[in-house]
Design an enzyme around this catalytic site. Structure first.
Site, PDB file in Angstrom:
ATOM      1  N   ALA A   1       0.868  -1.170   0.000  1.00 28.26           N
ATOM      2  CA  ALA A   1       0.000   0.000   0.000  1.00 28.26           C
ATOM      3  C   ALA A   1       0.907   1.222   0.000  1.00 28.26           C
ATOM      4  O   ALA A   1       2.057   1.161   0.450  1.00 28.26           O
ATOM      5  CB  ALA A   1      -0.880  -0.017   1.240  1.00 28.26           C
TER       6      ALA A   1
ATOM      7  N   GLY B   1       0.548  -4.905   1.102  1.00 32.97           N
ATOM      8  CA  GLY B   1      -0.673  -5.002   0.297  1.00 32.97           C
ATOM      9  C   GLY B   1      -0.452  -5.745  -1.010  1.00 32.97           C
ATOM     10  O   GLY B   1      -1.384  -6.342  -1.559  1.00 32.97           O
TER      11      GLY B   1
ATOM     12  N   GLU C   1      -0.684  -9.290  -0.048  1.00 37.15           N
ATOM     13  CA  GLU C   1      -2.106  -9.565   0.216  1.00 37.15           C
ATOM     14  C   GLU C   1      -2.906  -9.671  -1.087  1.00 37.15           C
ATOM     15  O   GLU C   1      -3.829 -10.480  -1.200  1.00 37.15           O
ATOM     16  CB  GLU C   1      -2.694  -8.453   1.086  1.00 37.15           C
ATOM     17  CG  GLU C   1      -2.107  -8.425   2.485  1.00 37.15           C
ATOM     18  CD  GLU C   1      -2.687  -7.285   3.305  1.00 37.15           C
ATOM     19  OE1 GLU C   1      -3.624  -7.527   4.070  1.00 37.15           O
ATOM     20  OE2 GLU C   1      -2.194  -6.138   3.165  1.00 37.15           O
TER      21      GLU C   1
ATOM     22  N   GLU D   1       4.415  -4.910   7.567  1.00 38.14           N
ATOM     23  CA  GLU D   1       3.568  -3.910   8.234  1.00 38.14           C
ATOM     24  C   GLU D   1       3.943  -3.632   9.693  1.00 38.14           C
ATOM     25  O   GLU D   1       3.924  -2.481  10.133  1.00 38.14           O
ATOM     26  CB  GLU D   1       2.084  -4.332   8.181  1.00 38.14           C
ATOM     27  CG  GLU D   1       1.421  -4.075   6.836  1.00 38.14           C
ATOM     28  CD  GLU D   1       1.554  -5.221   5.852  1.00 38.14           C
ATOM     29  OE1 GLU D   1       2.412  -6.097   6.069  1.00 38.14           O
ATOM     30  OE2 GLU D   1       0.796  -5.240   4.866  1.00 38.14           O
TER      31      GLU D   1
HETATM   32  N1  COA Z   1       4.549   3.166  -0.789  1.00 38.61           N
HETATM   33  C1  COA Z   1       4.941   4.308  -1.340  1.00 38.61           C
HETATM   34  N2  COA Z   1       6.058   4.435  -2.083  1.00 38.61           N
HETATM   35  C2  COA Z   1       6.805   3.345  -2.266  1.00 38.61           C
HETATM   36  C3  COA Z   1       6.460   2.107  -1.709  1.00 38.61           C
HETATM   37  C4  COA Z   1       5.290   2.044  -0.941  1.00 38.61           C
HETATM   38  N3  COA Z   1       4.870   0.885  -0.382  1.00 38.61           N
HETATM   39  N4  COA Z   1       7.415   1.195  -2.049  1.00 38.61           N
HETATM   40  C5  COA Z   1       8.308   1.854  -2.809  1.00 38.61           C
HETATM   41  N5  COA Z   1       7.936   3.153  -2.927  1.00 38.61           N
HETATM   42  C6  COA Z   1       8.631   4.218  -3.683  1.00 38.61           C
HETATM   43  C7  COA Z   1       9.852   4.711  -2.963  1.00 38.61           C
HETATM   44  O1  COA Z   1       9.493   5.666  -1.965  1.00 38.61           O
HETATM   45  C8  COA Z   1      10.611   5.335  -4.101  1.00 38.61           C
HETATM   46  O2  COA Z   1      10.023   6.565  -4.431  1.00 38.61           O
HETATM   47  P1  COA Z   1      10.960   7.880  -4.686  1.00 38.61           P
HETATM   48  O3  COA Z   1      11.823   7.506  -5.863  1.00 38.61           O
HETATM   49  O4  COA Z   1       9.970   8.962  -4.978  1.00 38.61           O
HETATM   50  O5  COA Z   1      11.750   8.063  -3.438  1.00 38.61           O
HETATM   51  C9  COA Z   1      10.326   4.376  -5.250  1.00 38.61           C
HETATM   52  O6  COA Z   1       9.123   3.706  -4.899  1.00 38.61           O
HETATM   53  C10 COA Z   1      11.404   3.346  -5.477  1.00 38.61           C
HETATM   54  O7  COA Z   1      11.614   2.662  -4.255  1.00 38.61           O
HETATM   55  P2  COA Z   1      13.059   2.558  -3.537  1.00 38.61           P
HETATM   56  O8  COA Z   1      12.831   2.387  -2.068  1.00 38.61           O
HETATM   57  O9  COA Z   1      13.933   3.679  -3.956  1.00 38.61           O
HETATM   58  O10 COA Z   1      13.588   1.184  -4.174  1.00 38.61           O
HETATM   59  P3  COA Z   1      14.644   0.191  -3.536  1.00 38.61           P
HETATM   60  O11 COA Z   1      15.004  -0.771  -4.616  1.00 38.61           O
HETATM   61  O12 COA Z   1      15.720   0.902  -2.848  1.00 38.61           O
HETATM   62  O13 COA Z   1      13.796  -0.614  -2.397  1.00 38.61           O
HETATM   63  C11 COA Z   1      11.887  -1.771  -1.494  1.00 38.61           C
HETATM   64  C12 COA Z   1      12.724  -1.427  -2.757  1.00 38.61           C
HETATM   65  C13 COA Z   1      10.655  -2.508  -1.970  1.00 38.61           C
HETATM   66  C14 COA Z   1      12.721  -2.671  -0.555  1.00 38.61           C
HETATM   67  C15 COA Z   1      11.512  -0.466  -0.753  1.00 38.61           C
HETATM   68  O14 COA Z   1      10.936   0.428  -1.706  1.00 38.61           O
HETATM   69  C16 COA Z   1      10.522  -0.673   0.336  1.00 38.61           C
HETATM   70  O15 COA Z   1      10.884  -1.145   1.406  1.00 38.61           O
HETATM   71  N6  COA Z   1       9.244  -0.293   0.103  1.00 38.61           N
HETATM   72  C17 COA Z   1       8.205  -0.348   1.092  1.00 38.61           C
HETATM   73  C18 COA Z   1       7.738  -1.760   1.284  1.00 38.61           C
HETATM   74  C19 COA Z   1       6.675  -1.824   2.371  1.00 38.61           C
HETATM   75  O16 COA Z   1       6.922  -1.611   3.527  1.00 38.61           O
HETATM   76  N7  COA Z   1       5.463  -2.161   1.947  1.00 38.61           N
HETATM   77  C20 COA Z   1       4.354  -2.358   2.829  1.00 38.61           C
HETATM   78  C21 COA Z   1       3.542  -1.108   2.972  1.00 38.61           C
HETATM   79  S1  COA Z   1       2.195  -1.402   4.067  1.00 38.61           S
END
Ligand code: COA
Length: 258
Positions: free
Chosen positions: A64, A109, A112, A132
């Site tokens: 999400a 999400g 999910e 989460e």
């Molecule tokens: N919500 C909002 N934005 C998200 C996102 C999320 N769940 N997951 C990734 N993004 C965005 C990042 O903020 C980034 O945006 P920006 O370029 O404007 O800063 C872009 O997507 C690329 O992600 P980035 O973190 O730079 O890639 P990465 O390869 O370094 O890491 C992940 C990848 C998936 C490990 C990392 O993005 C992450 O941990 N995301 C969140 C995962 C999460 O907790 N999901 C559950 C949410 S309830």
């Protein structure tokens, strides 16, 4: 639609979530469009099944949208959860097979969403997880209910309470994923897998899904009665006659959905 597109390849509809700059993260618009896409395919007889995937090779859906979640109040939090639950439930109860094709991250999400699909196939580079609790929340789109049904309570609790990510092979070992394909051919292999399923008799597929999912919400006695009724109903279909004649005549069946 801005974030969701529907491609078609013969009887297979391919729904693609495309918000690549945010790793296909789900905001309310993406979820709404996903609901619209599924609703538009539900009664389309030319569509026999759906493959759901994310654009790009980096993520299926990275969760999400944390930017949206960061702003929520107790009241809007309930709404956020209910919106996702409603759309995901419509996917779970979709009357044709839905296969999630997971390449890259399926987190929160996104994981999910894959769980709400009937089957999951993954690229060898896929990563699954429910992070989460590390954000101070819980999975709110049905993950606390569906994960344990698919992988068992112990493994579901481990993933939910640790928030750790697991790779595709591990996900397959615990039953979270049905098949793992090489990264280079992943989408083609996923289409072939879904394509094989949708060759089967459409009404039989629909009633199999109805019996399996219906049983989760009823007593064993009720579920068995329901299964018998559906089993009997299939005897009224042309496809049953076609399937059995084809077997006896040693030829491939041609199902029409009648
Ligand atoms: N919500 C909002 N934005 C998200 C996102 C999320 N769940 N997951 C990734 N993004 C965005 C990042 O903020 C980034 O945006 P920006 O370029 O404007 O800063 C872009 O997507 C690329 O992600 P980035 O973190 O730079 O890639 P990465 O390869 O370094 O890491 C992940 C990848 C998936 C490990 C990392 O993005 C992450 O941990 N995301 C969140 C995962 C999460 O907790 N999901 C559950 C949410 S309830």
């Amino acid at each position: 639609m801005e974030f969701v597109r529907v491609d078609r390849e013969e009887g297979l509809a391919i729904i693609v979530i495309d918000r690549q700059e945010k790793l296909n993260a789900l905001n309310p618009d993406v979820i709404g469009e996903l609901g619209t896409a599924f609703a538009s395919l539900r009664d389309d007889a030319s569509v026999r099944g759906v493959l759901l995937t994310g654009a790009g090779s980096k993520a299926f859906v990275a969760g999400a949208d944390i930017g949206v979640l960061a702003e929520m109040s107790p009241a809007t939090g309930v709404e956020v959860s209910r919106q996702g639950q409603g759309v995901f439930r419509s996917i779970e109860r979709f009357p044709k097979p839905v296969v999630a094709a997971v390449g890259g991250y399926a987190l929160g999400g996104g994981c999910e969403l894959a769980l709400a699909c009937h089957l999951r196939v993954a690229s060898e580079n896929a990563r699954f997880g429910l992070p989460e609790v590390g954000l101070g929340i819980i999975p709110g789109y049905g993950g606390t209910i569906r994960l344990s049904r698919i992988v068992g309570l112990g493994r579901a609790l481990e993933l939910t309470l640790t928030g750790e990510m697991i790779g595709a092979e591990h996900a397959r070992d615990i039953g979270l994923v049905n098949r793992v394909f090489p990264a280079a051919s992943f989408l083609d292999d996923a289409k072939t897998f879904a394509g094989t399923i949708i060759q089967k008799a459409p009404v039989a597929l629909r009633l199999a899904l109805e019996s399996v999912y219906g049983a989760l919400d009823s007593s064993t006695a009720e579920a068995l009665r329901h299964e018998s009724a559906l089993f009997g109903l299939l005897a009224s279909t042309e496809d049953m006659r076609e399937g059995m004649s084809a077997f006896l005549e040693k030829r491939k069946p041609e199902f029409t959905g009648a």
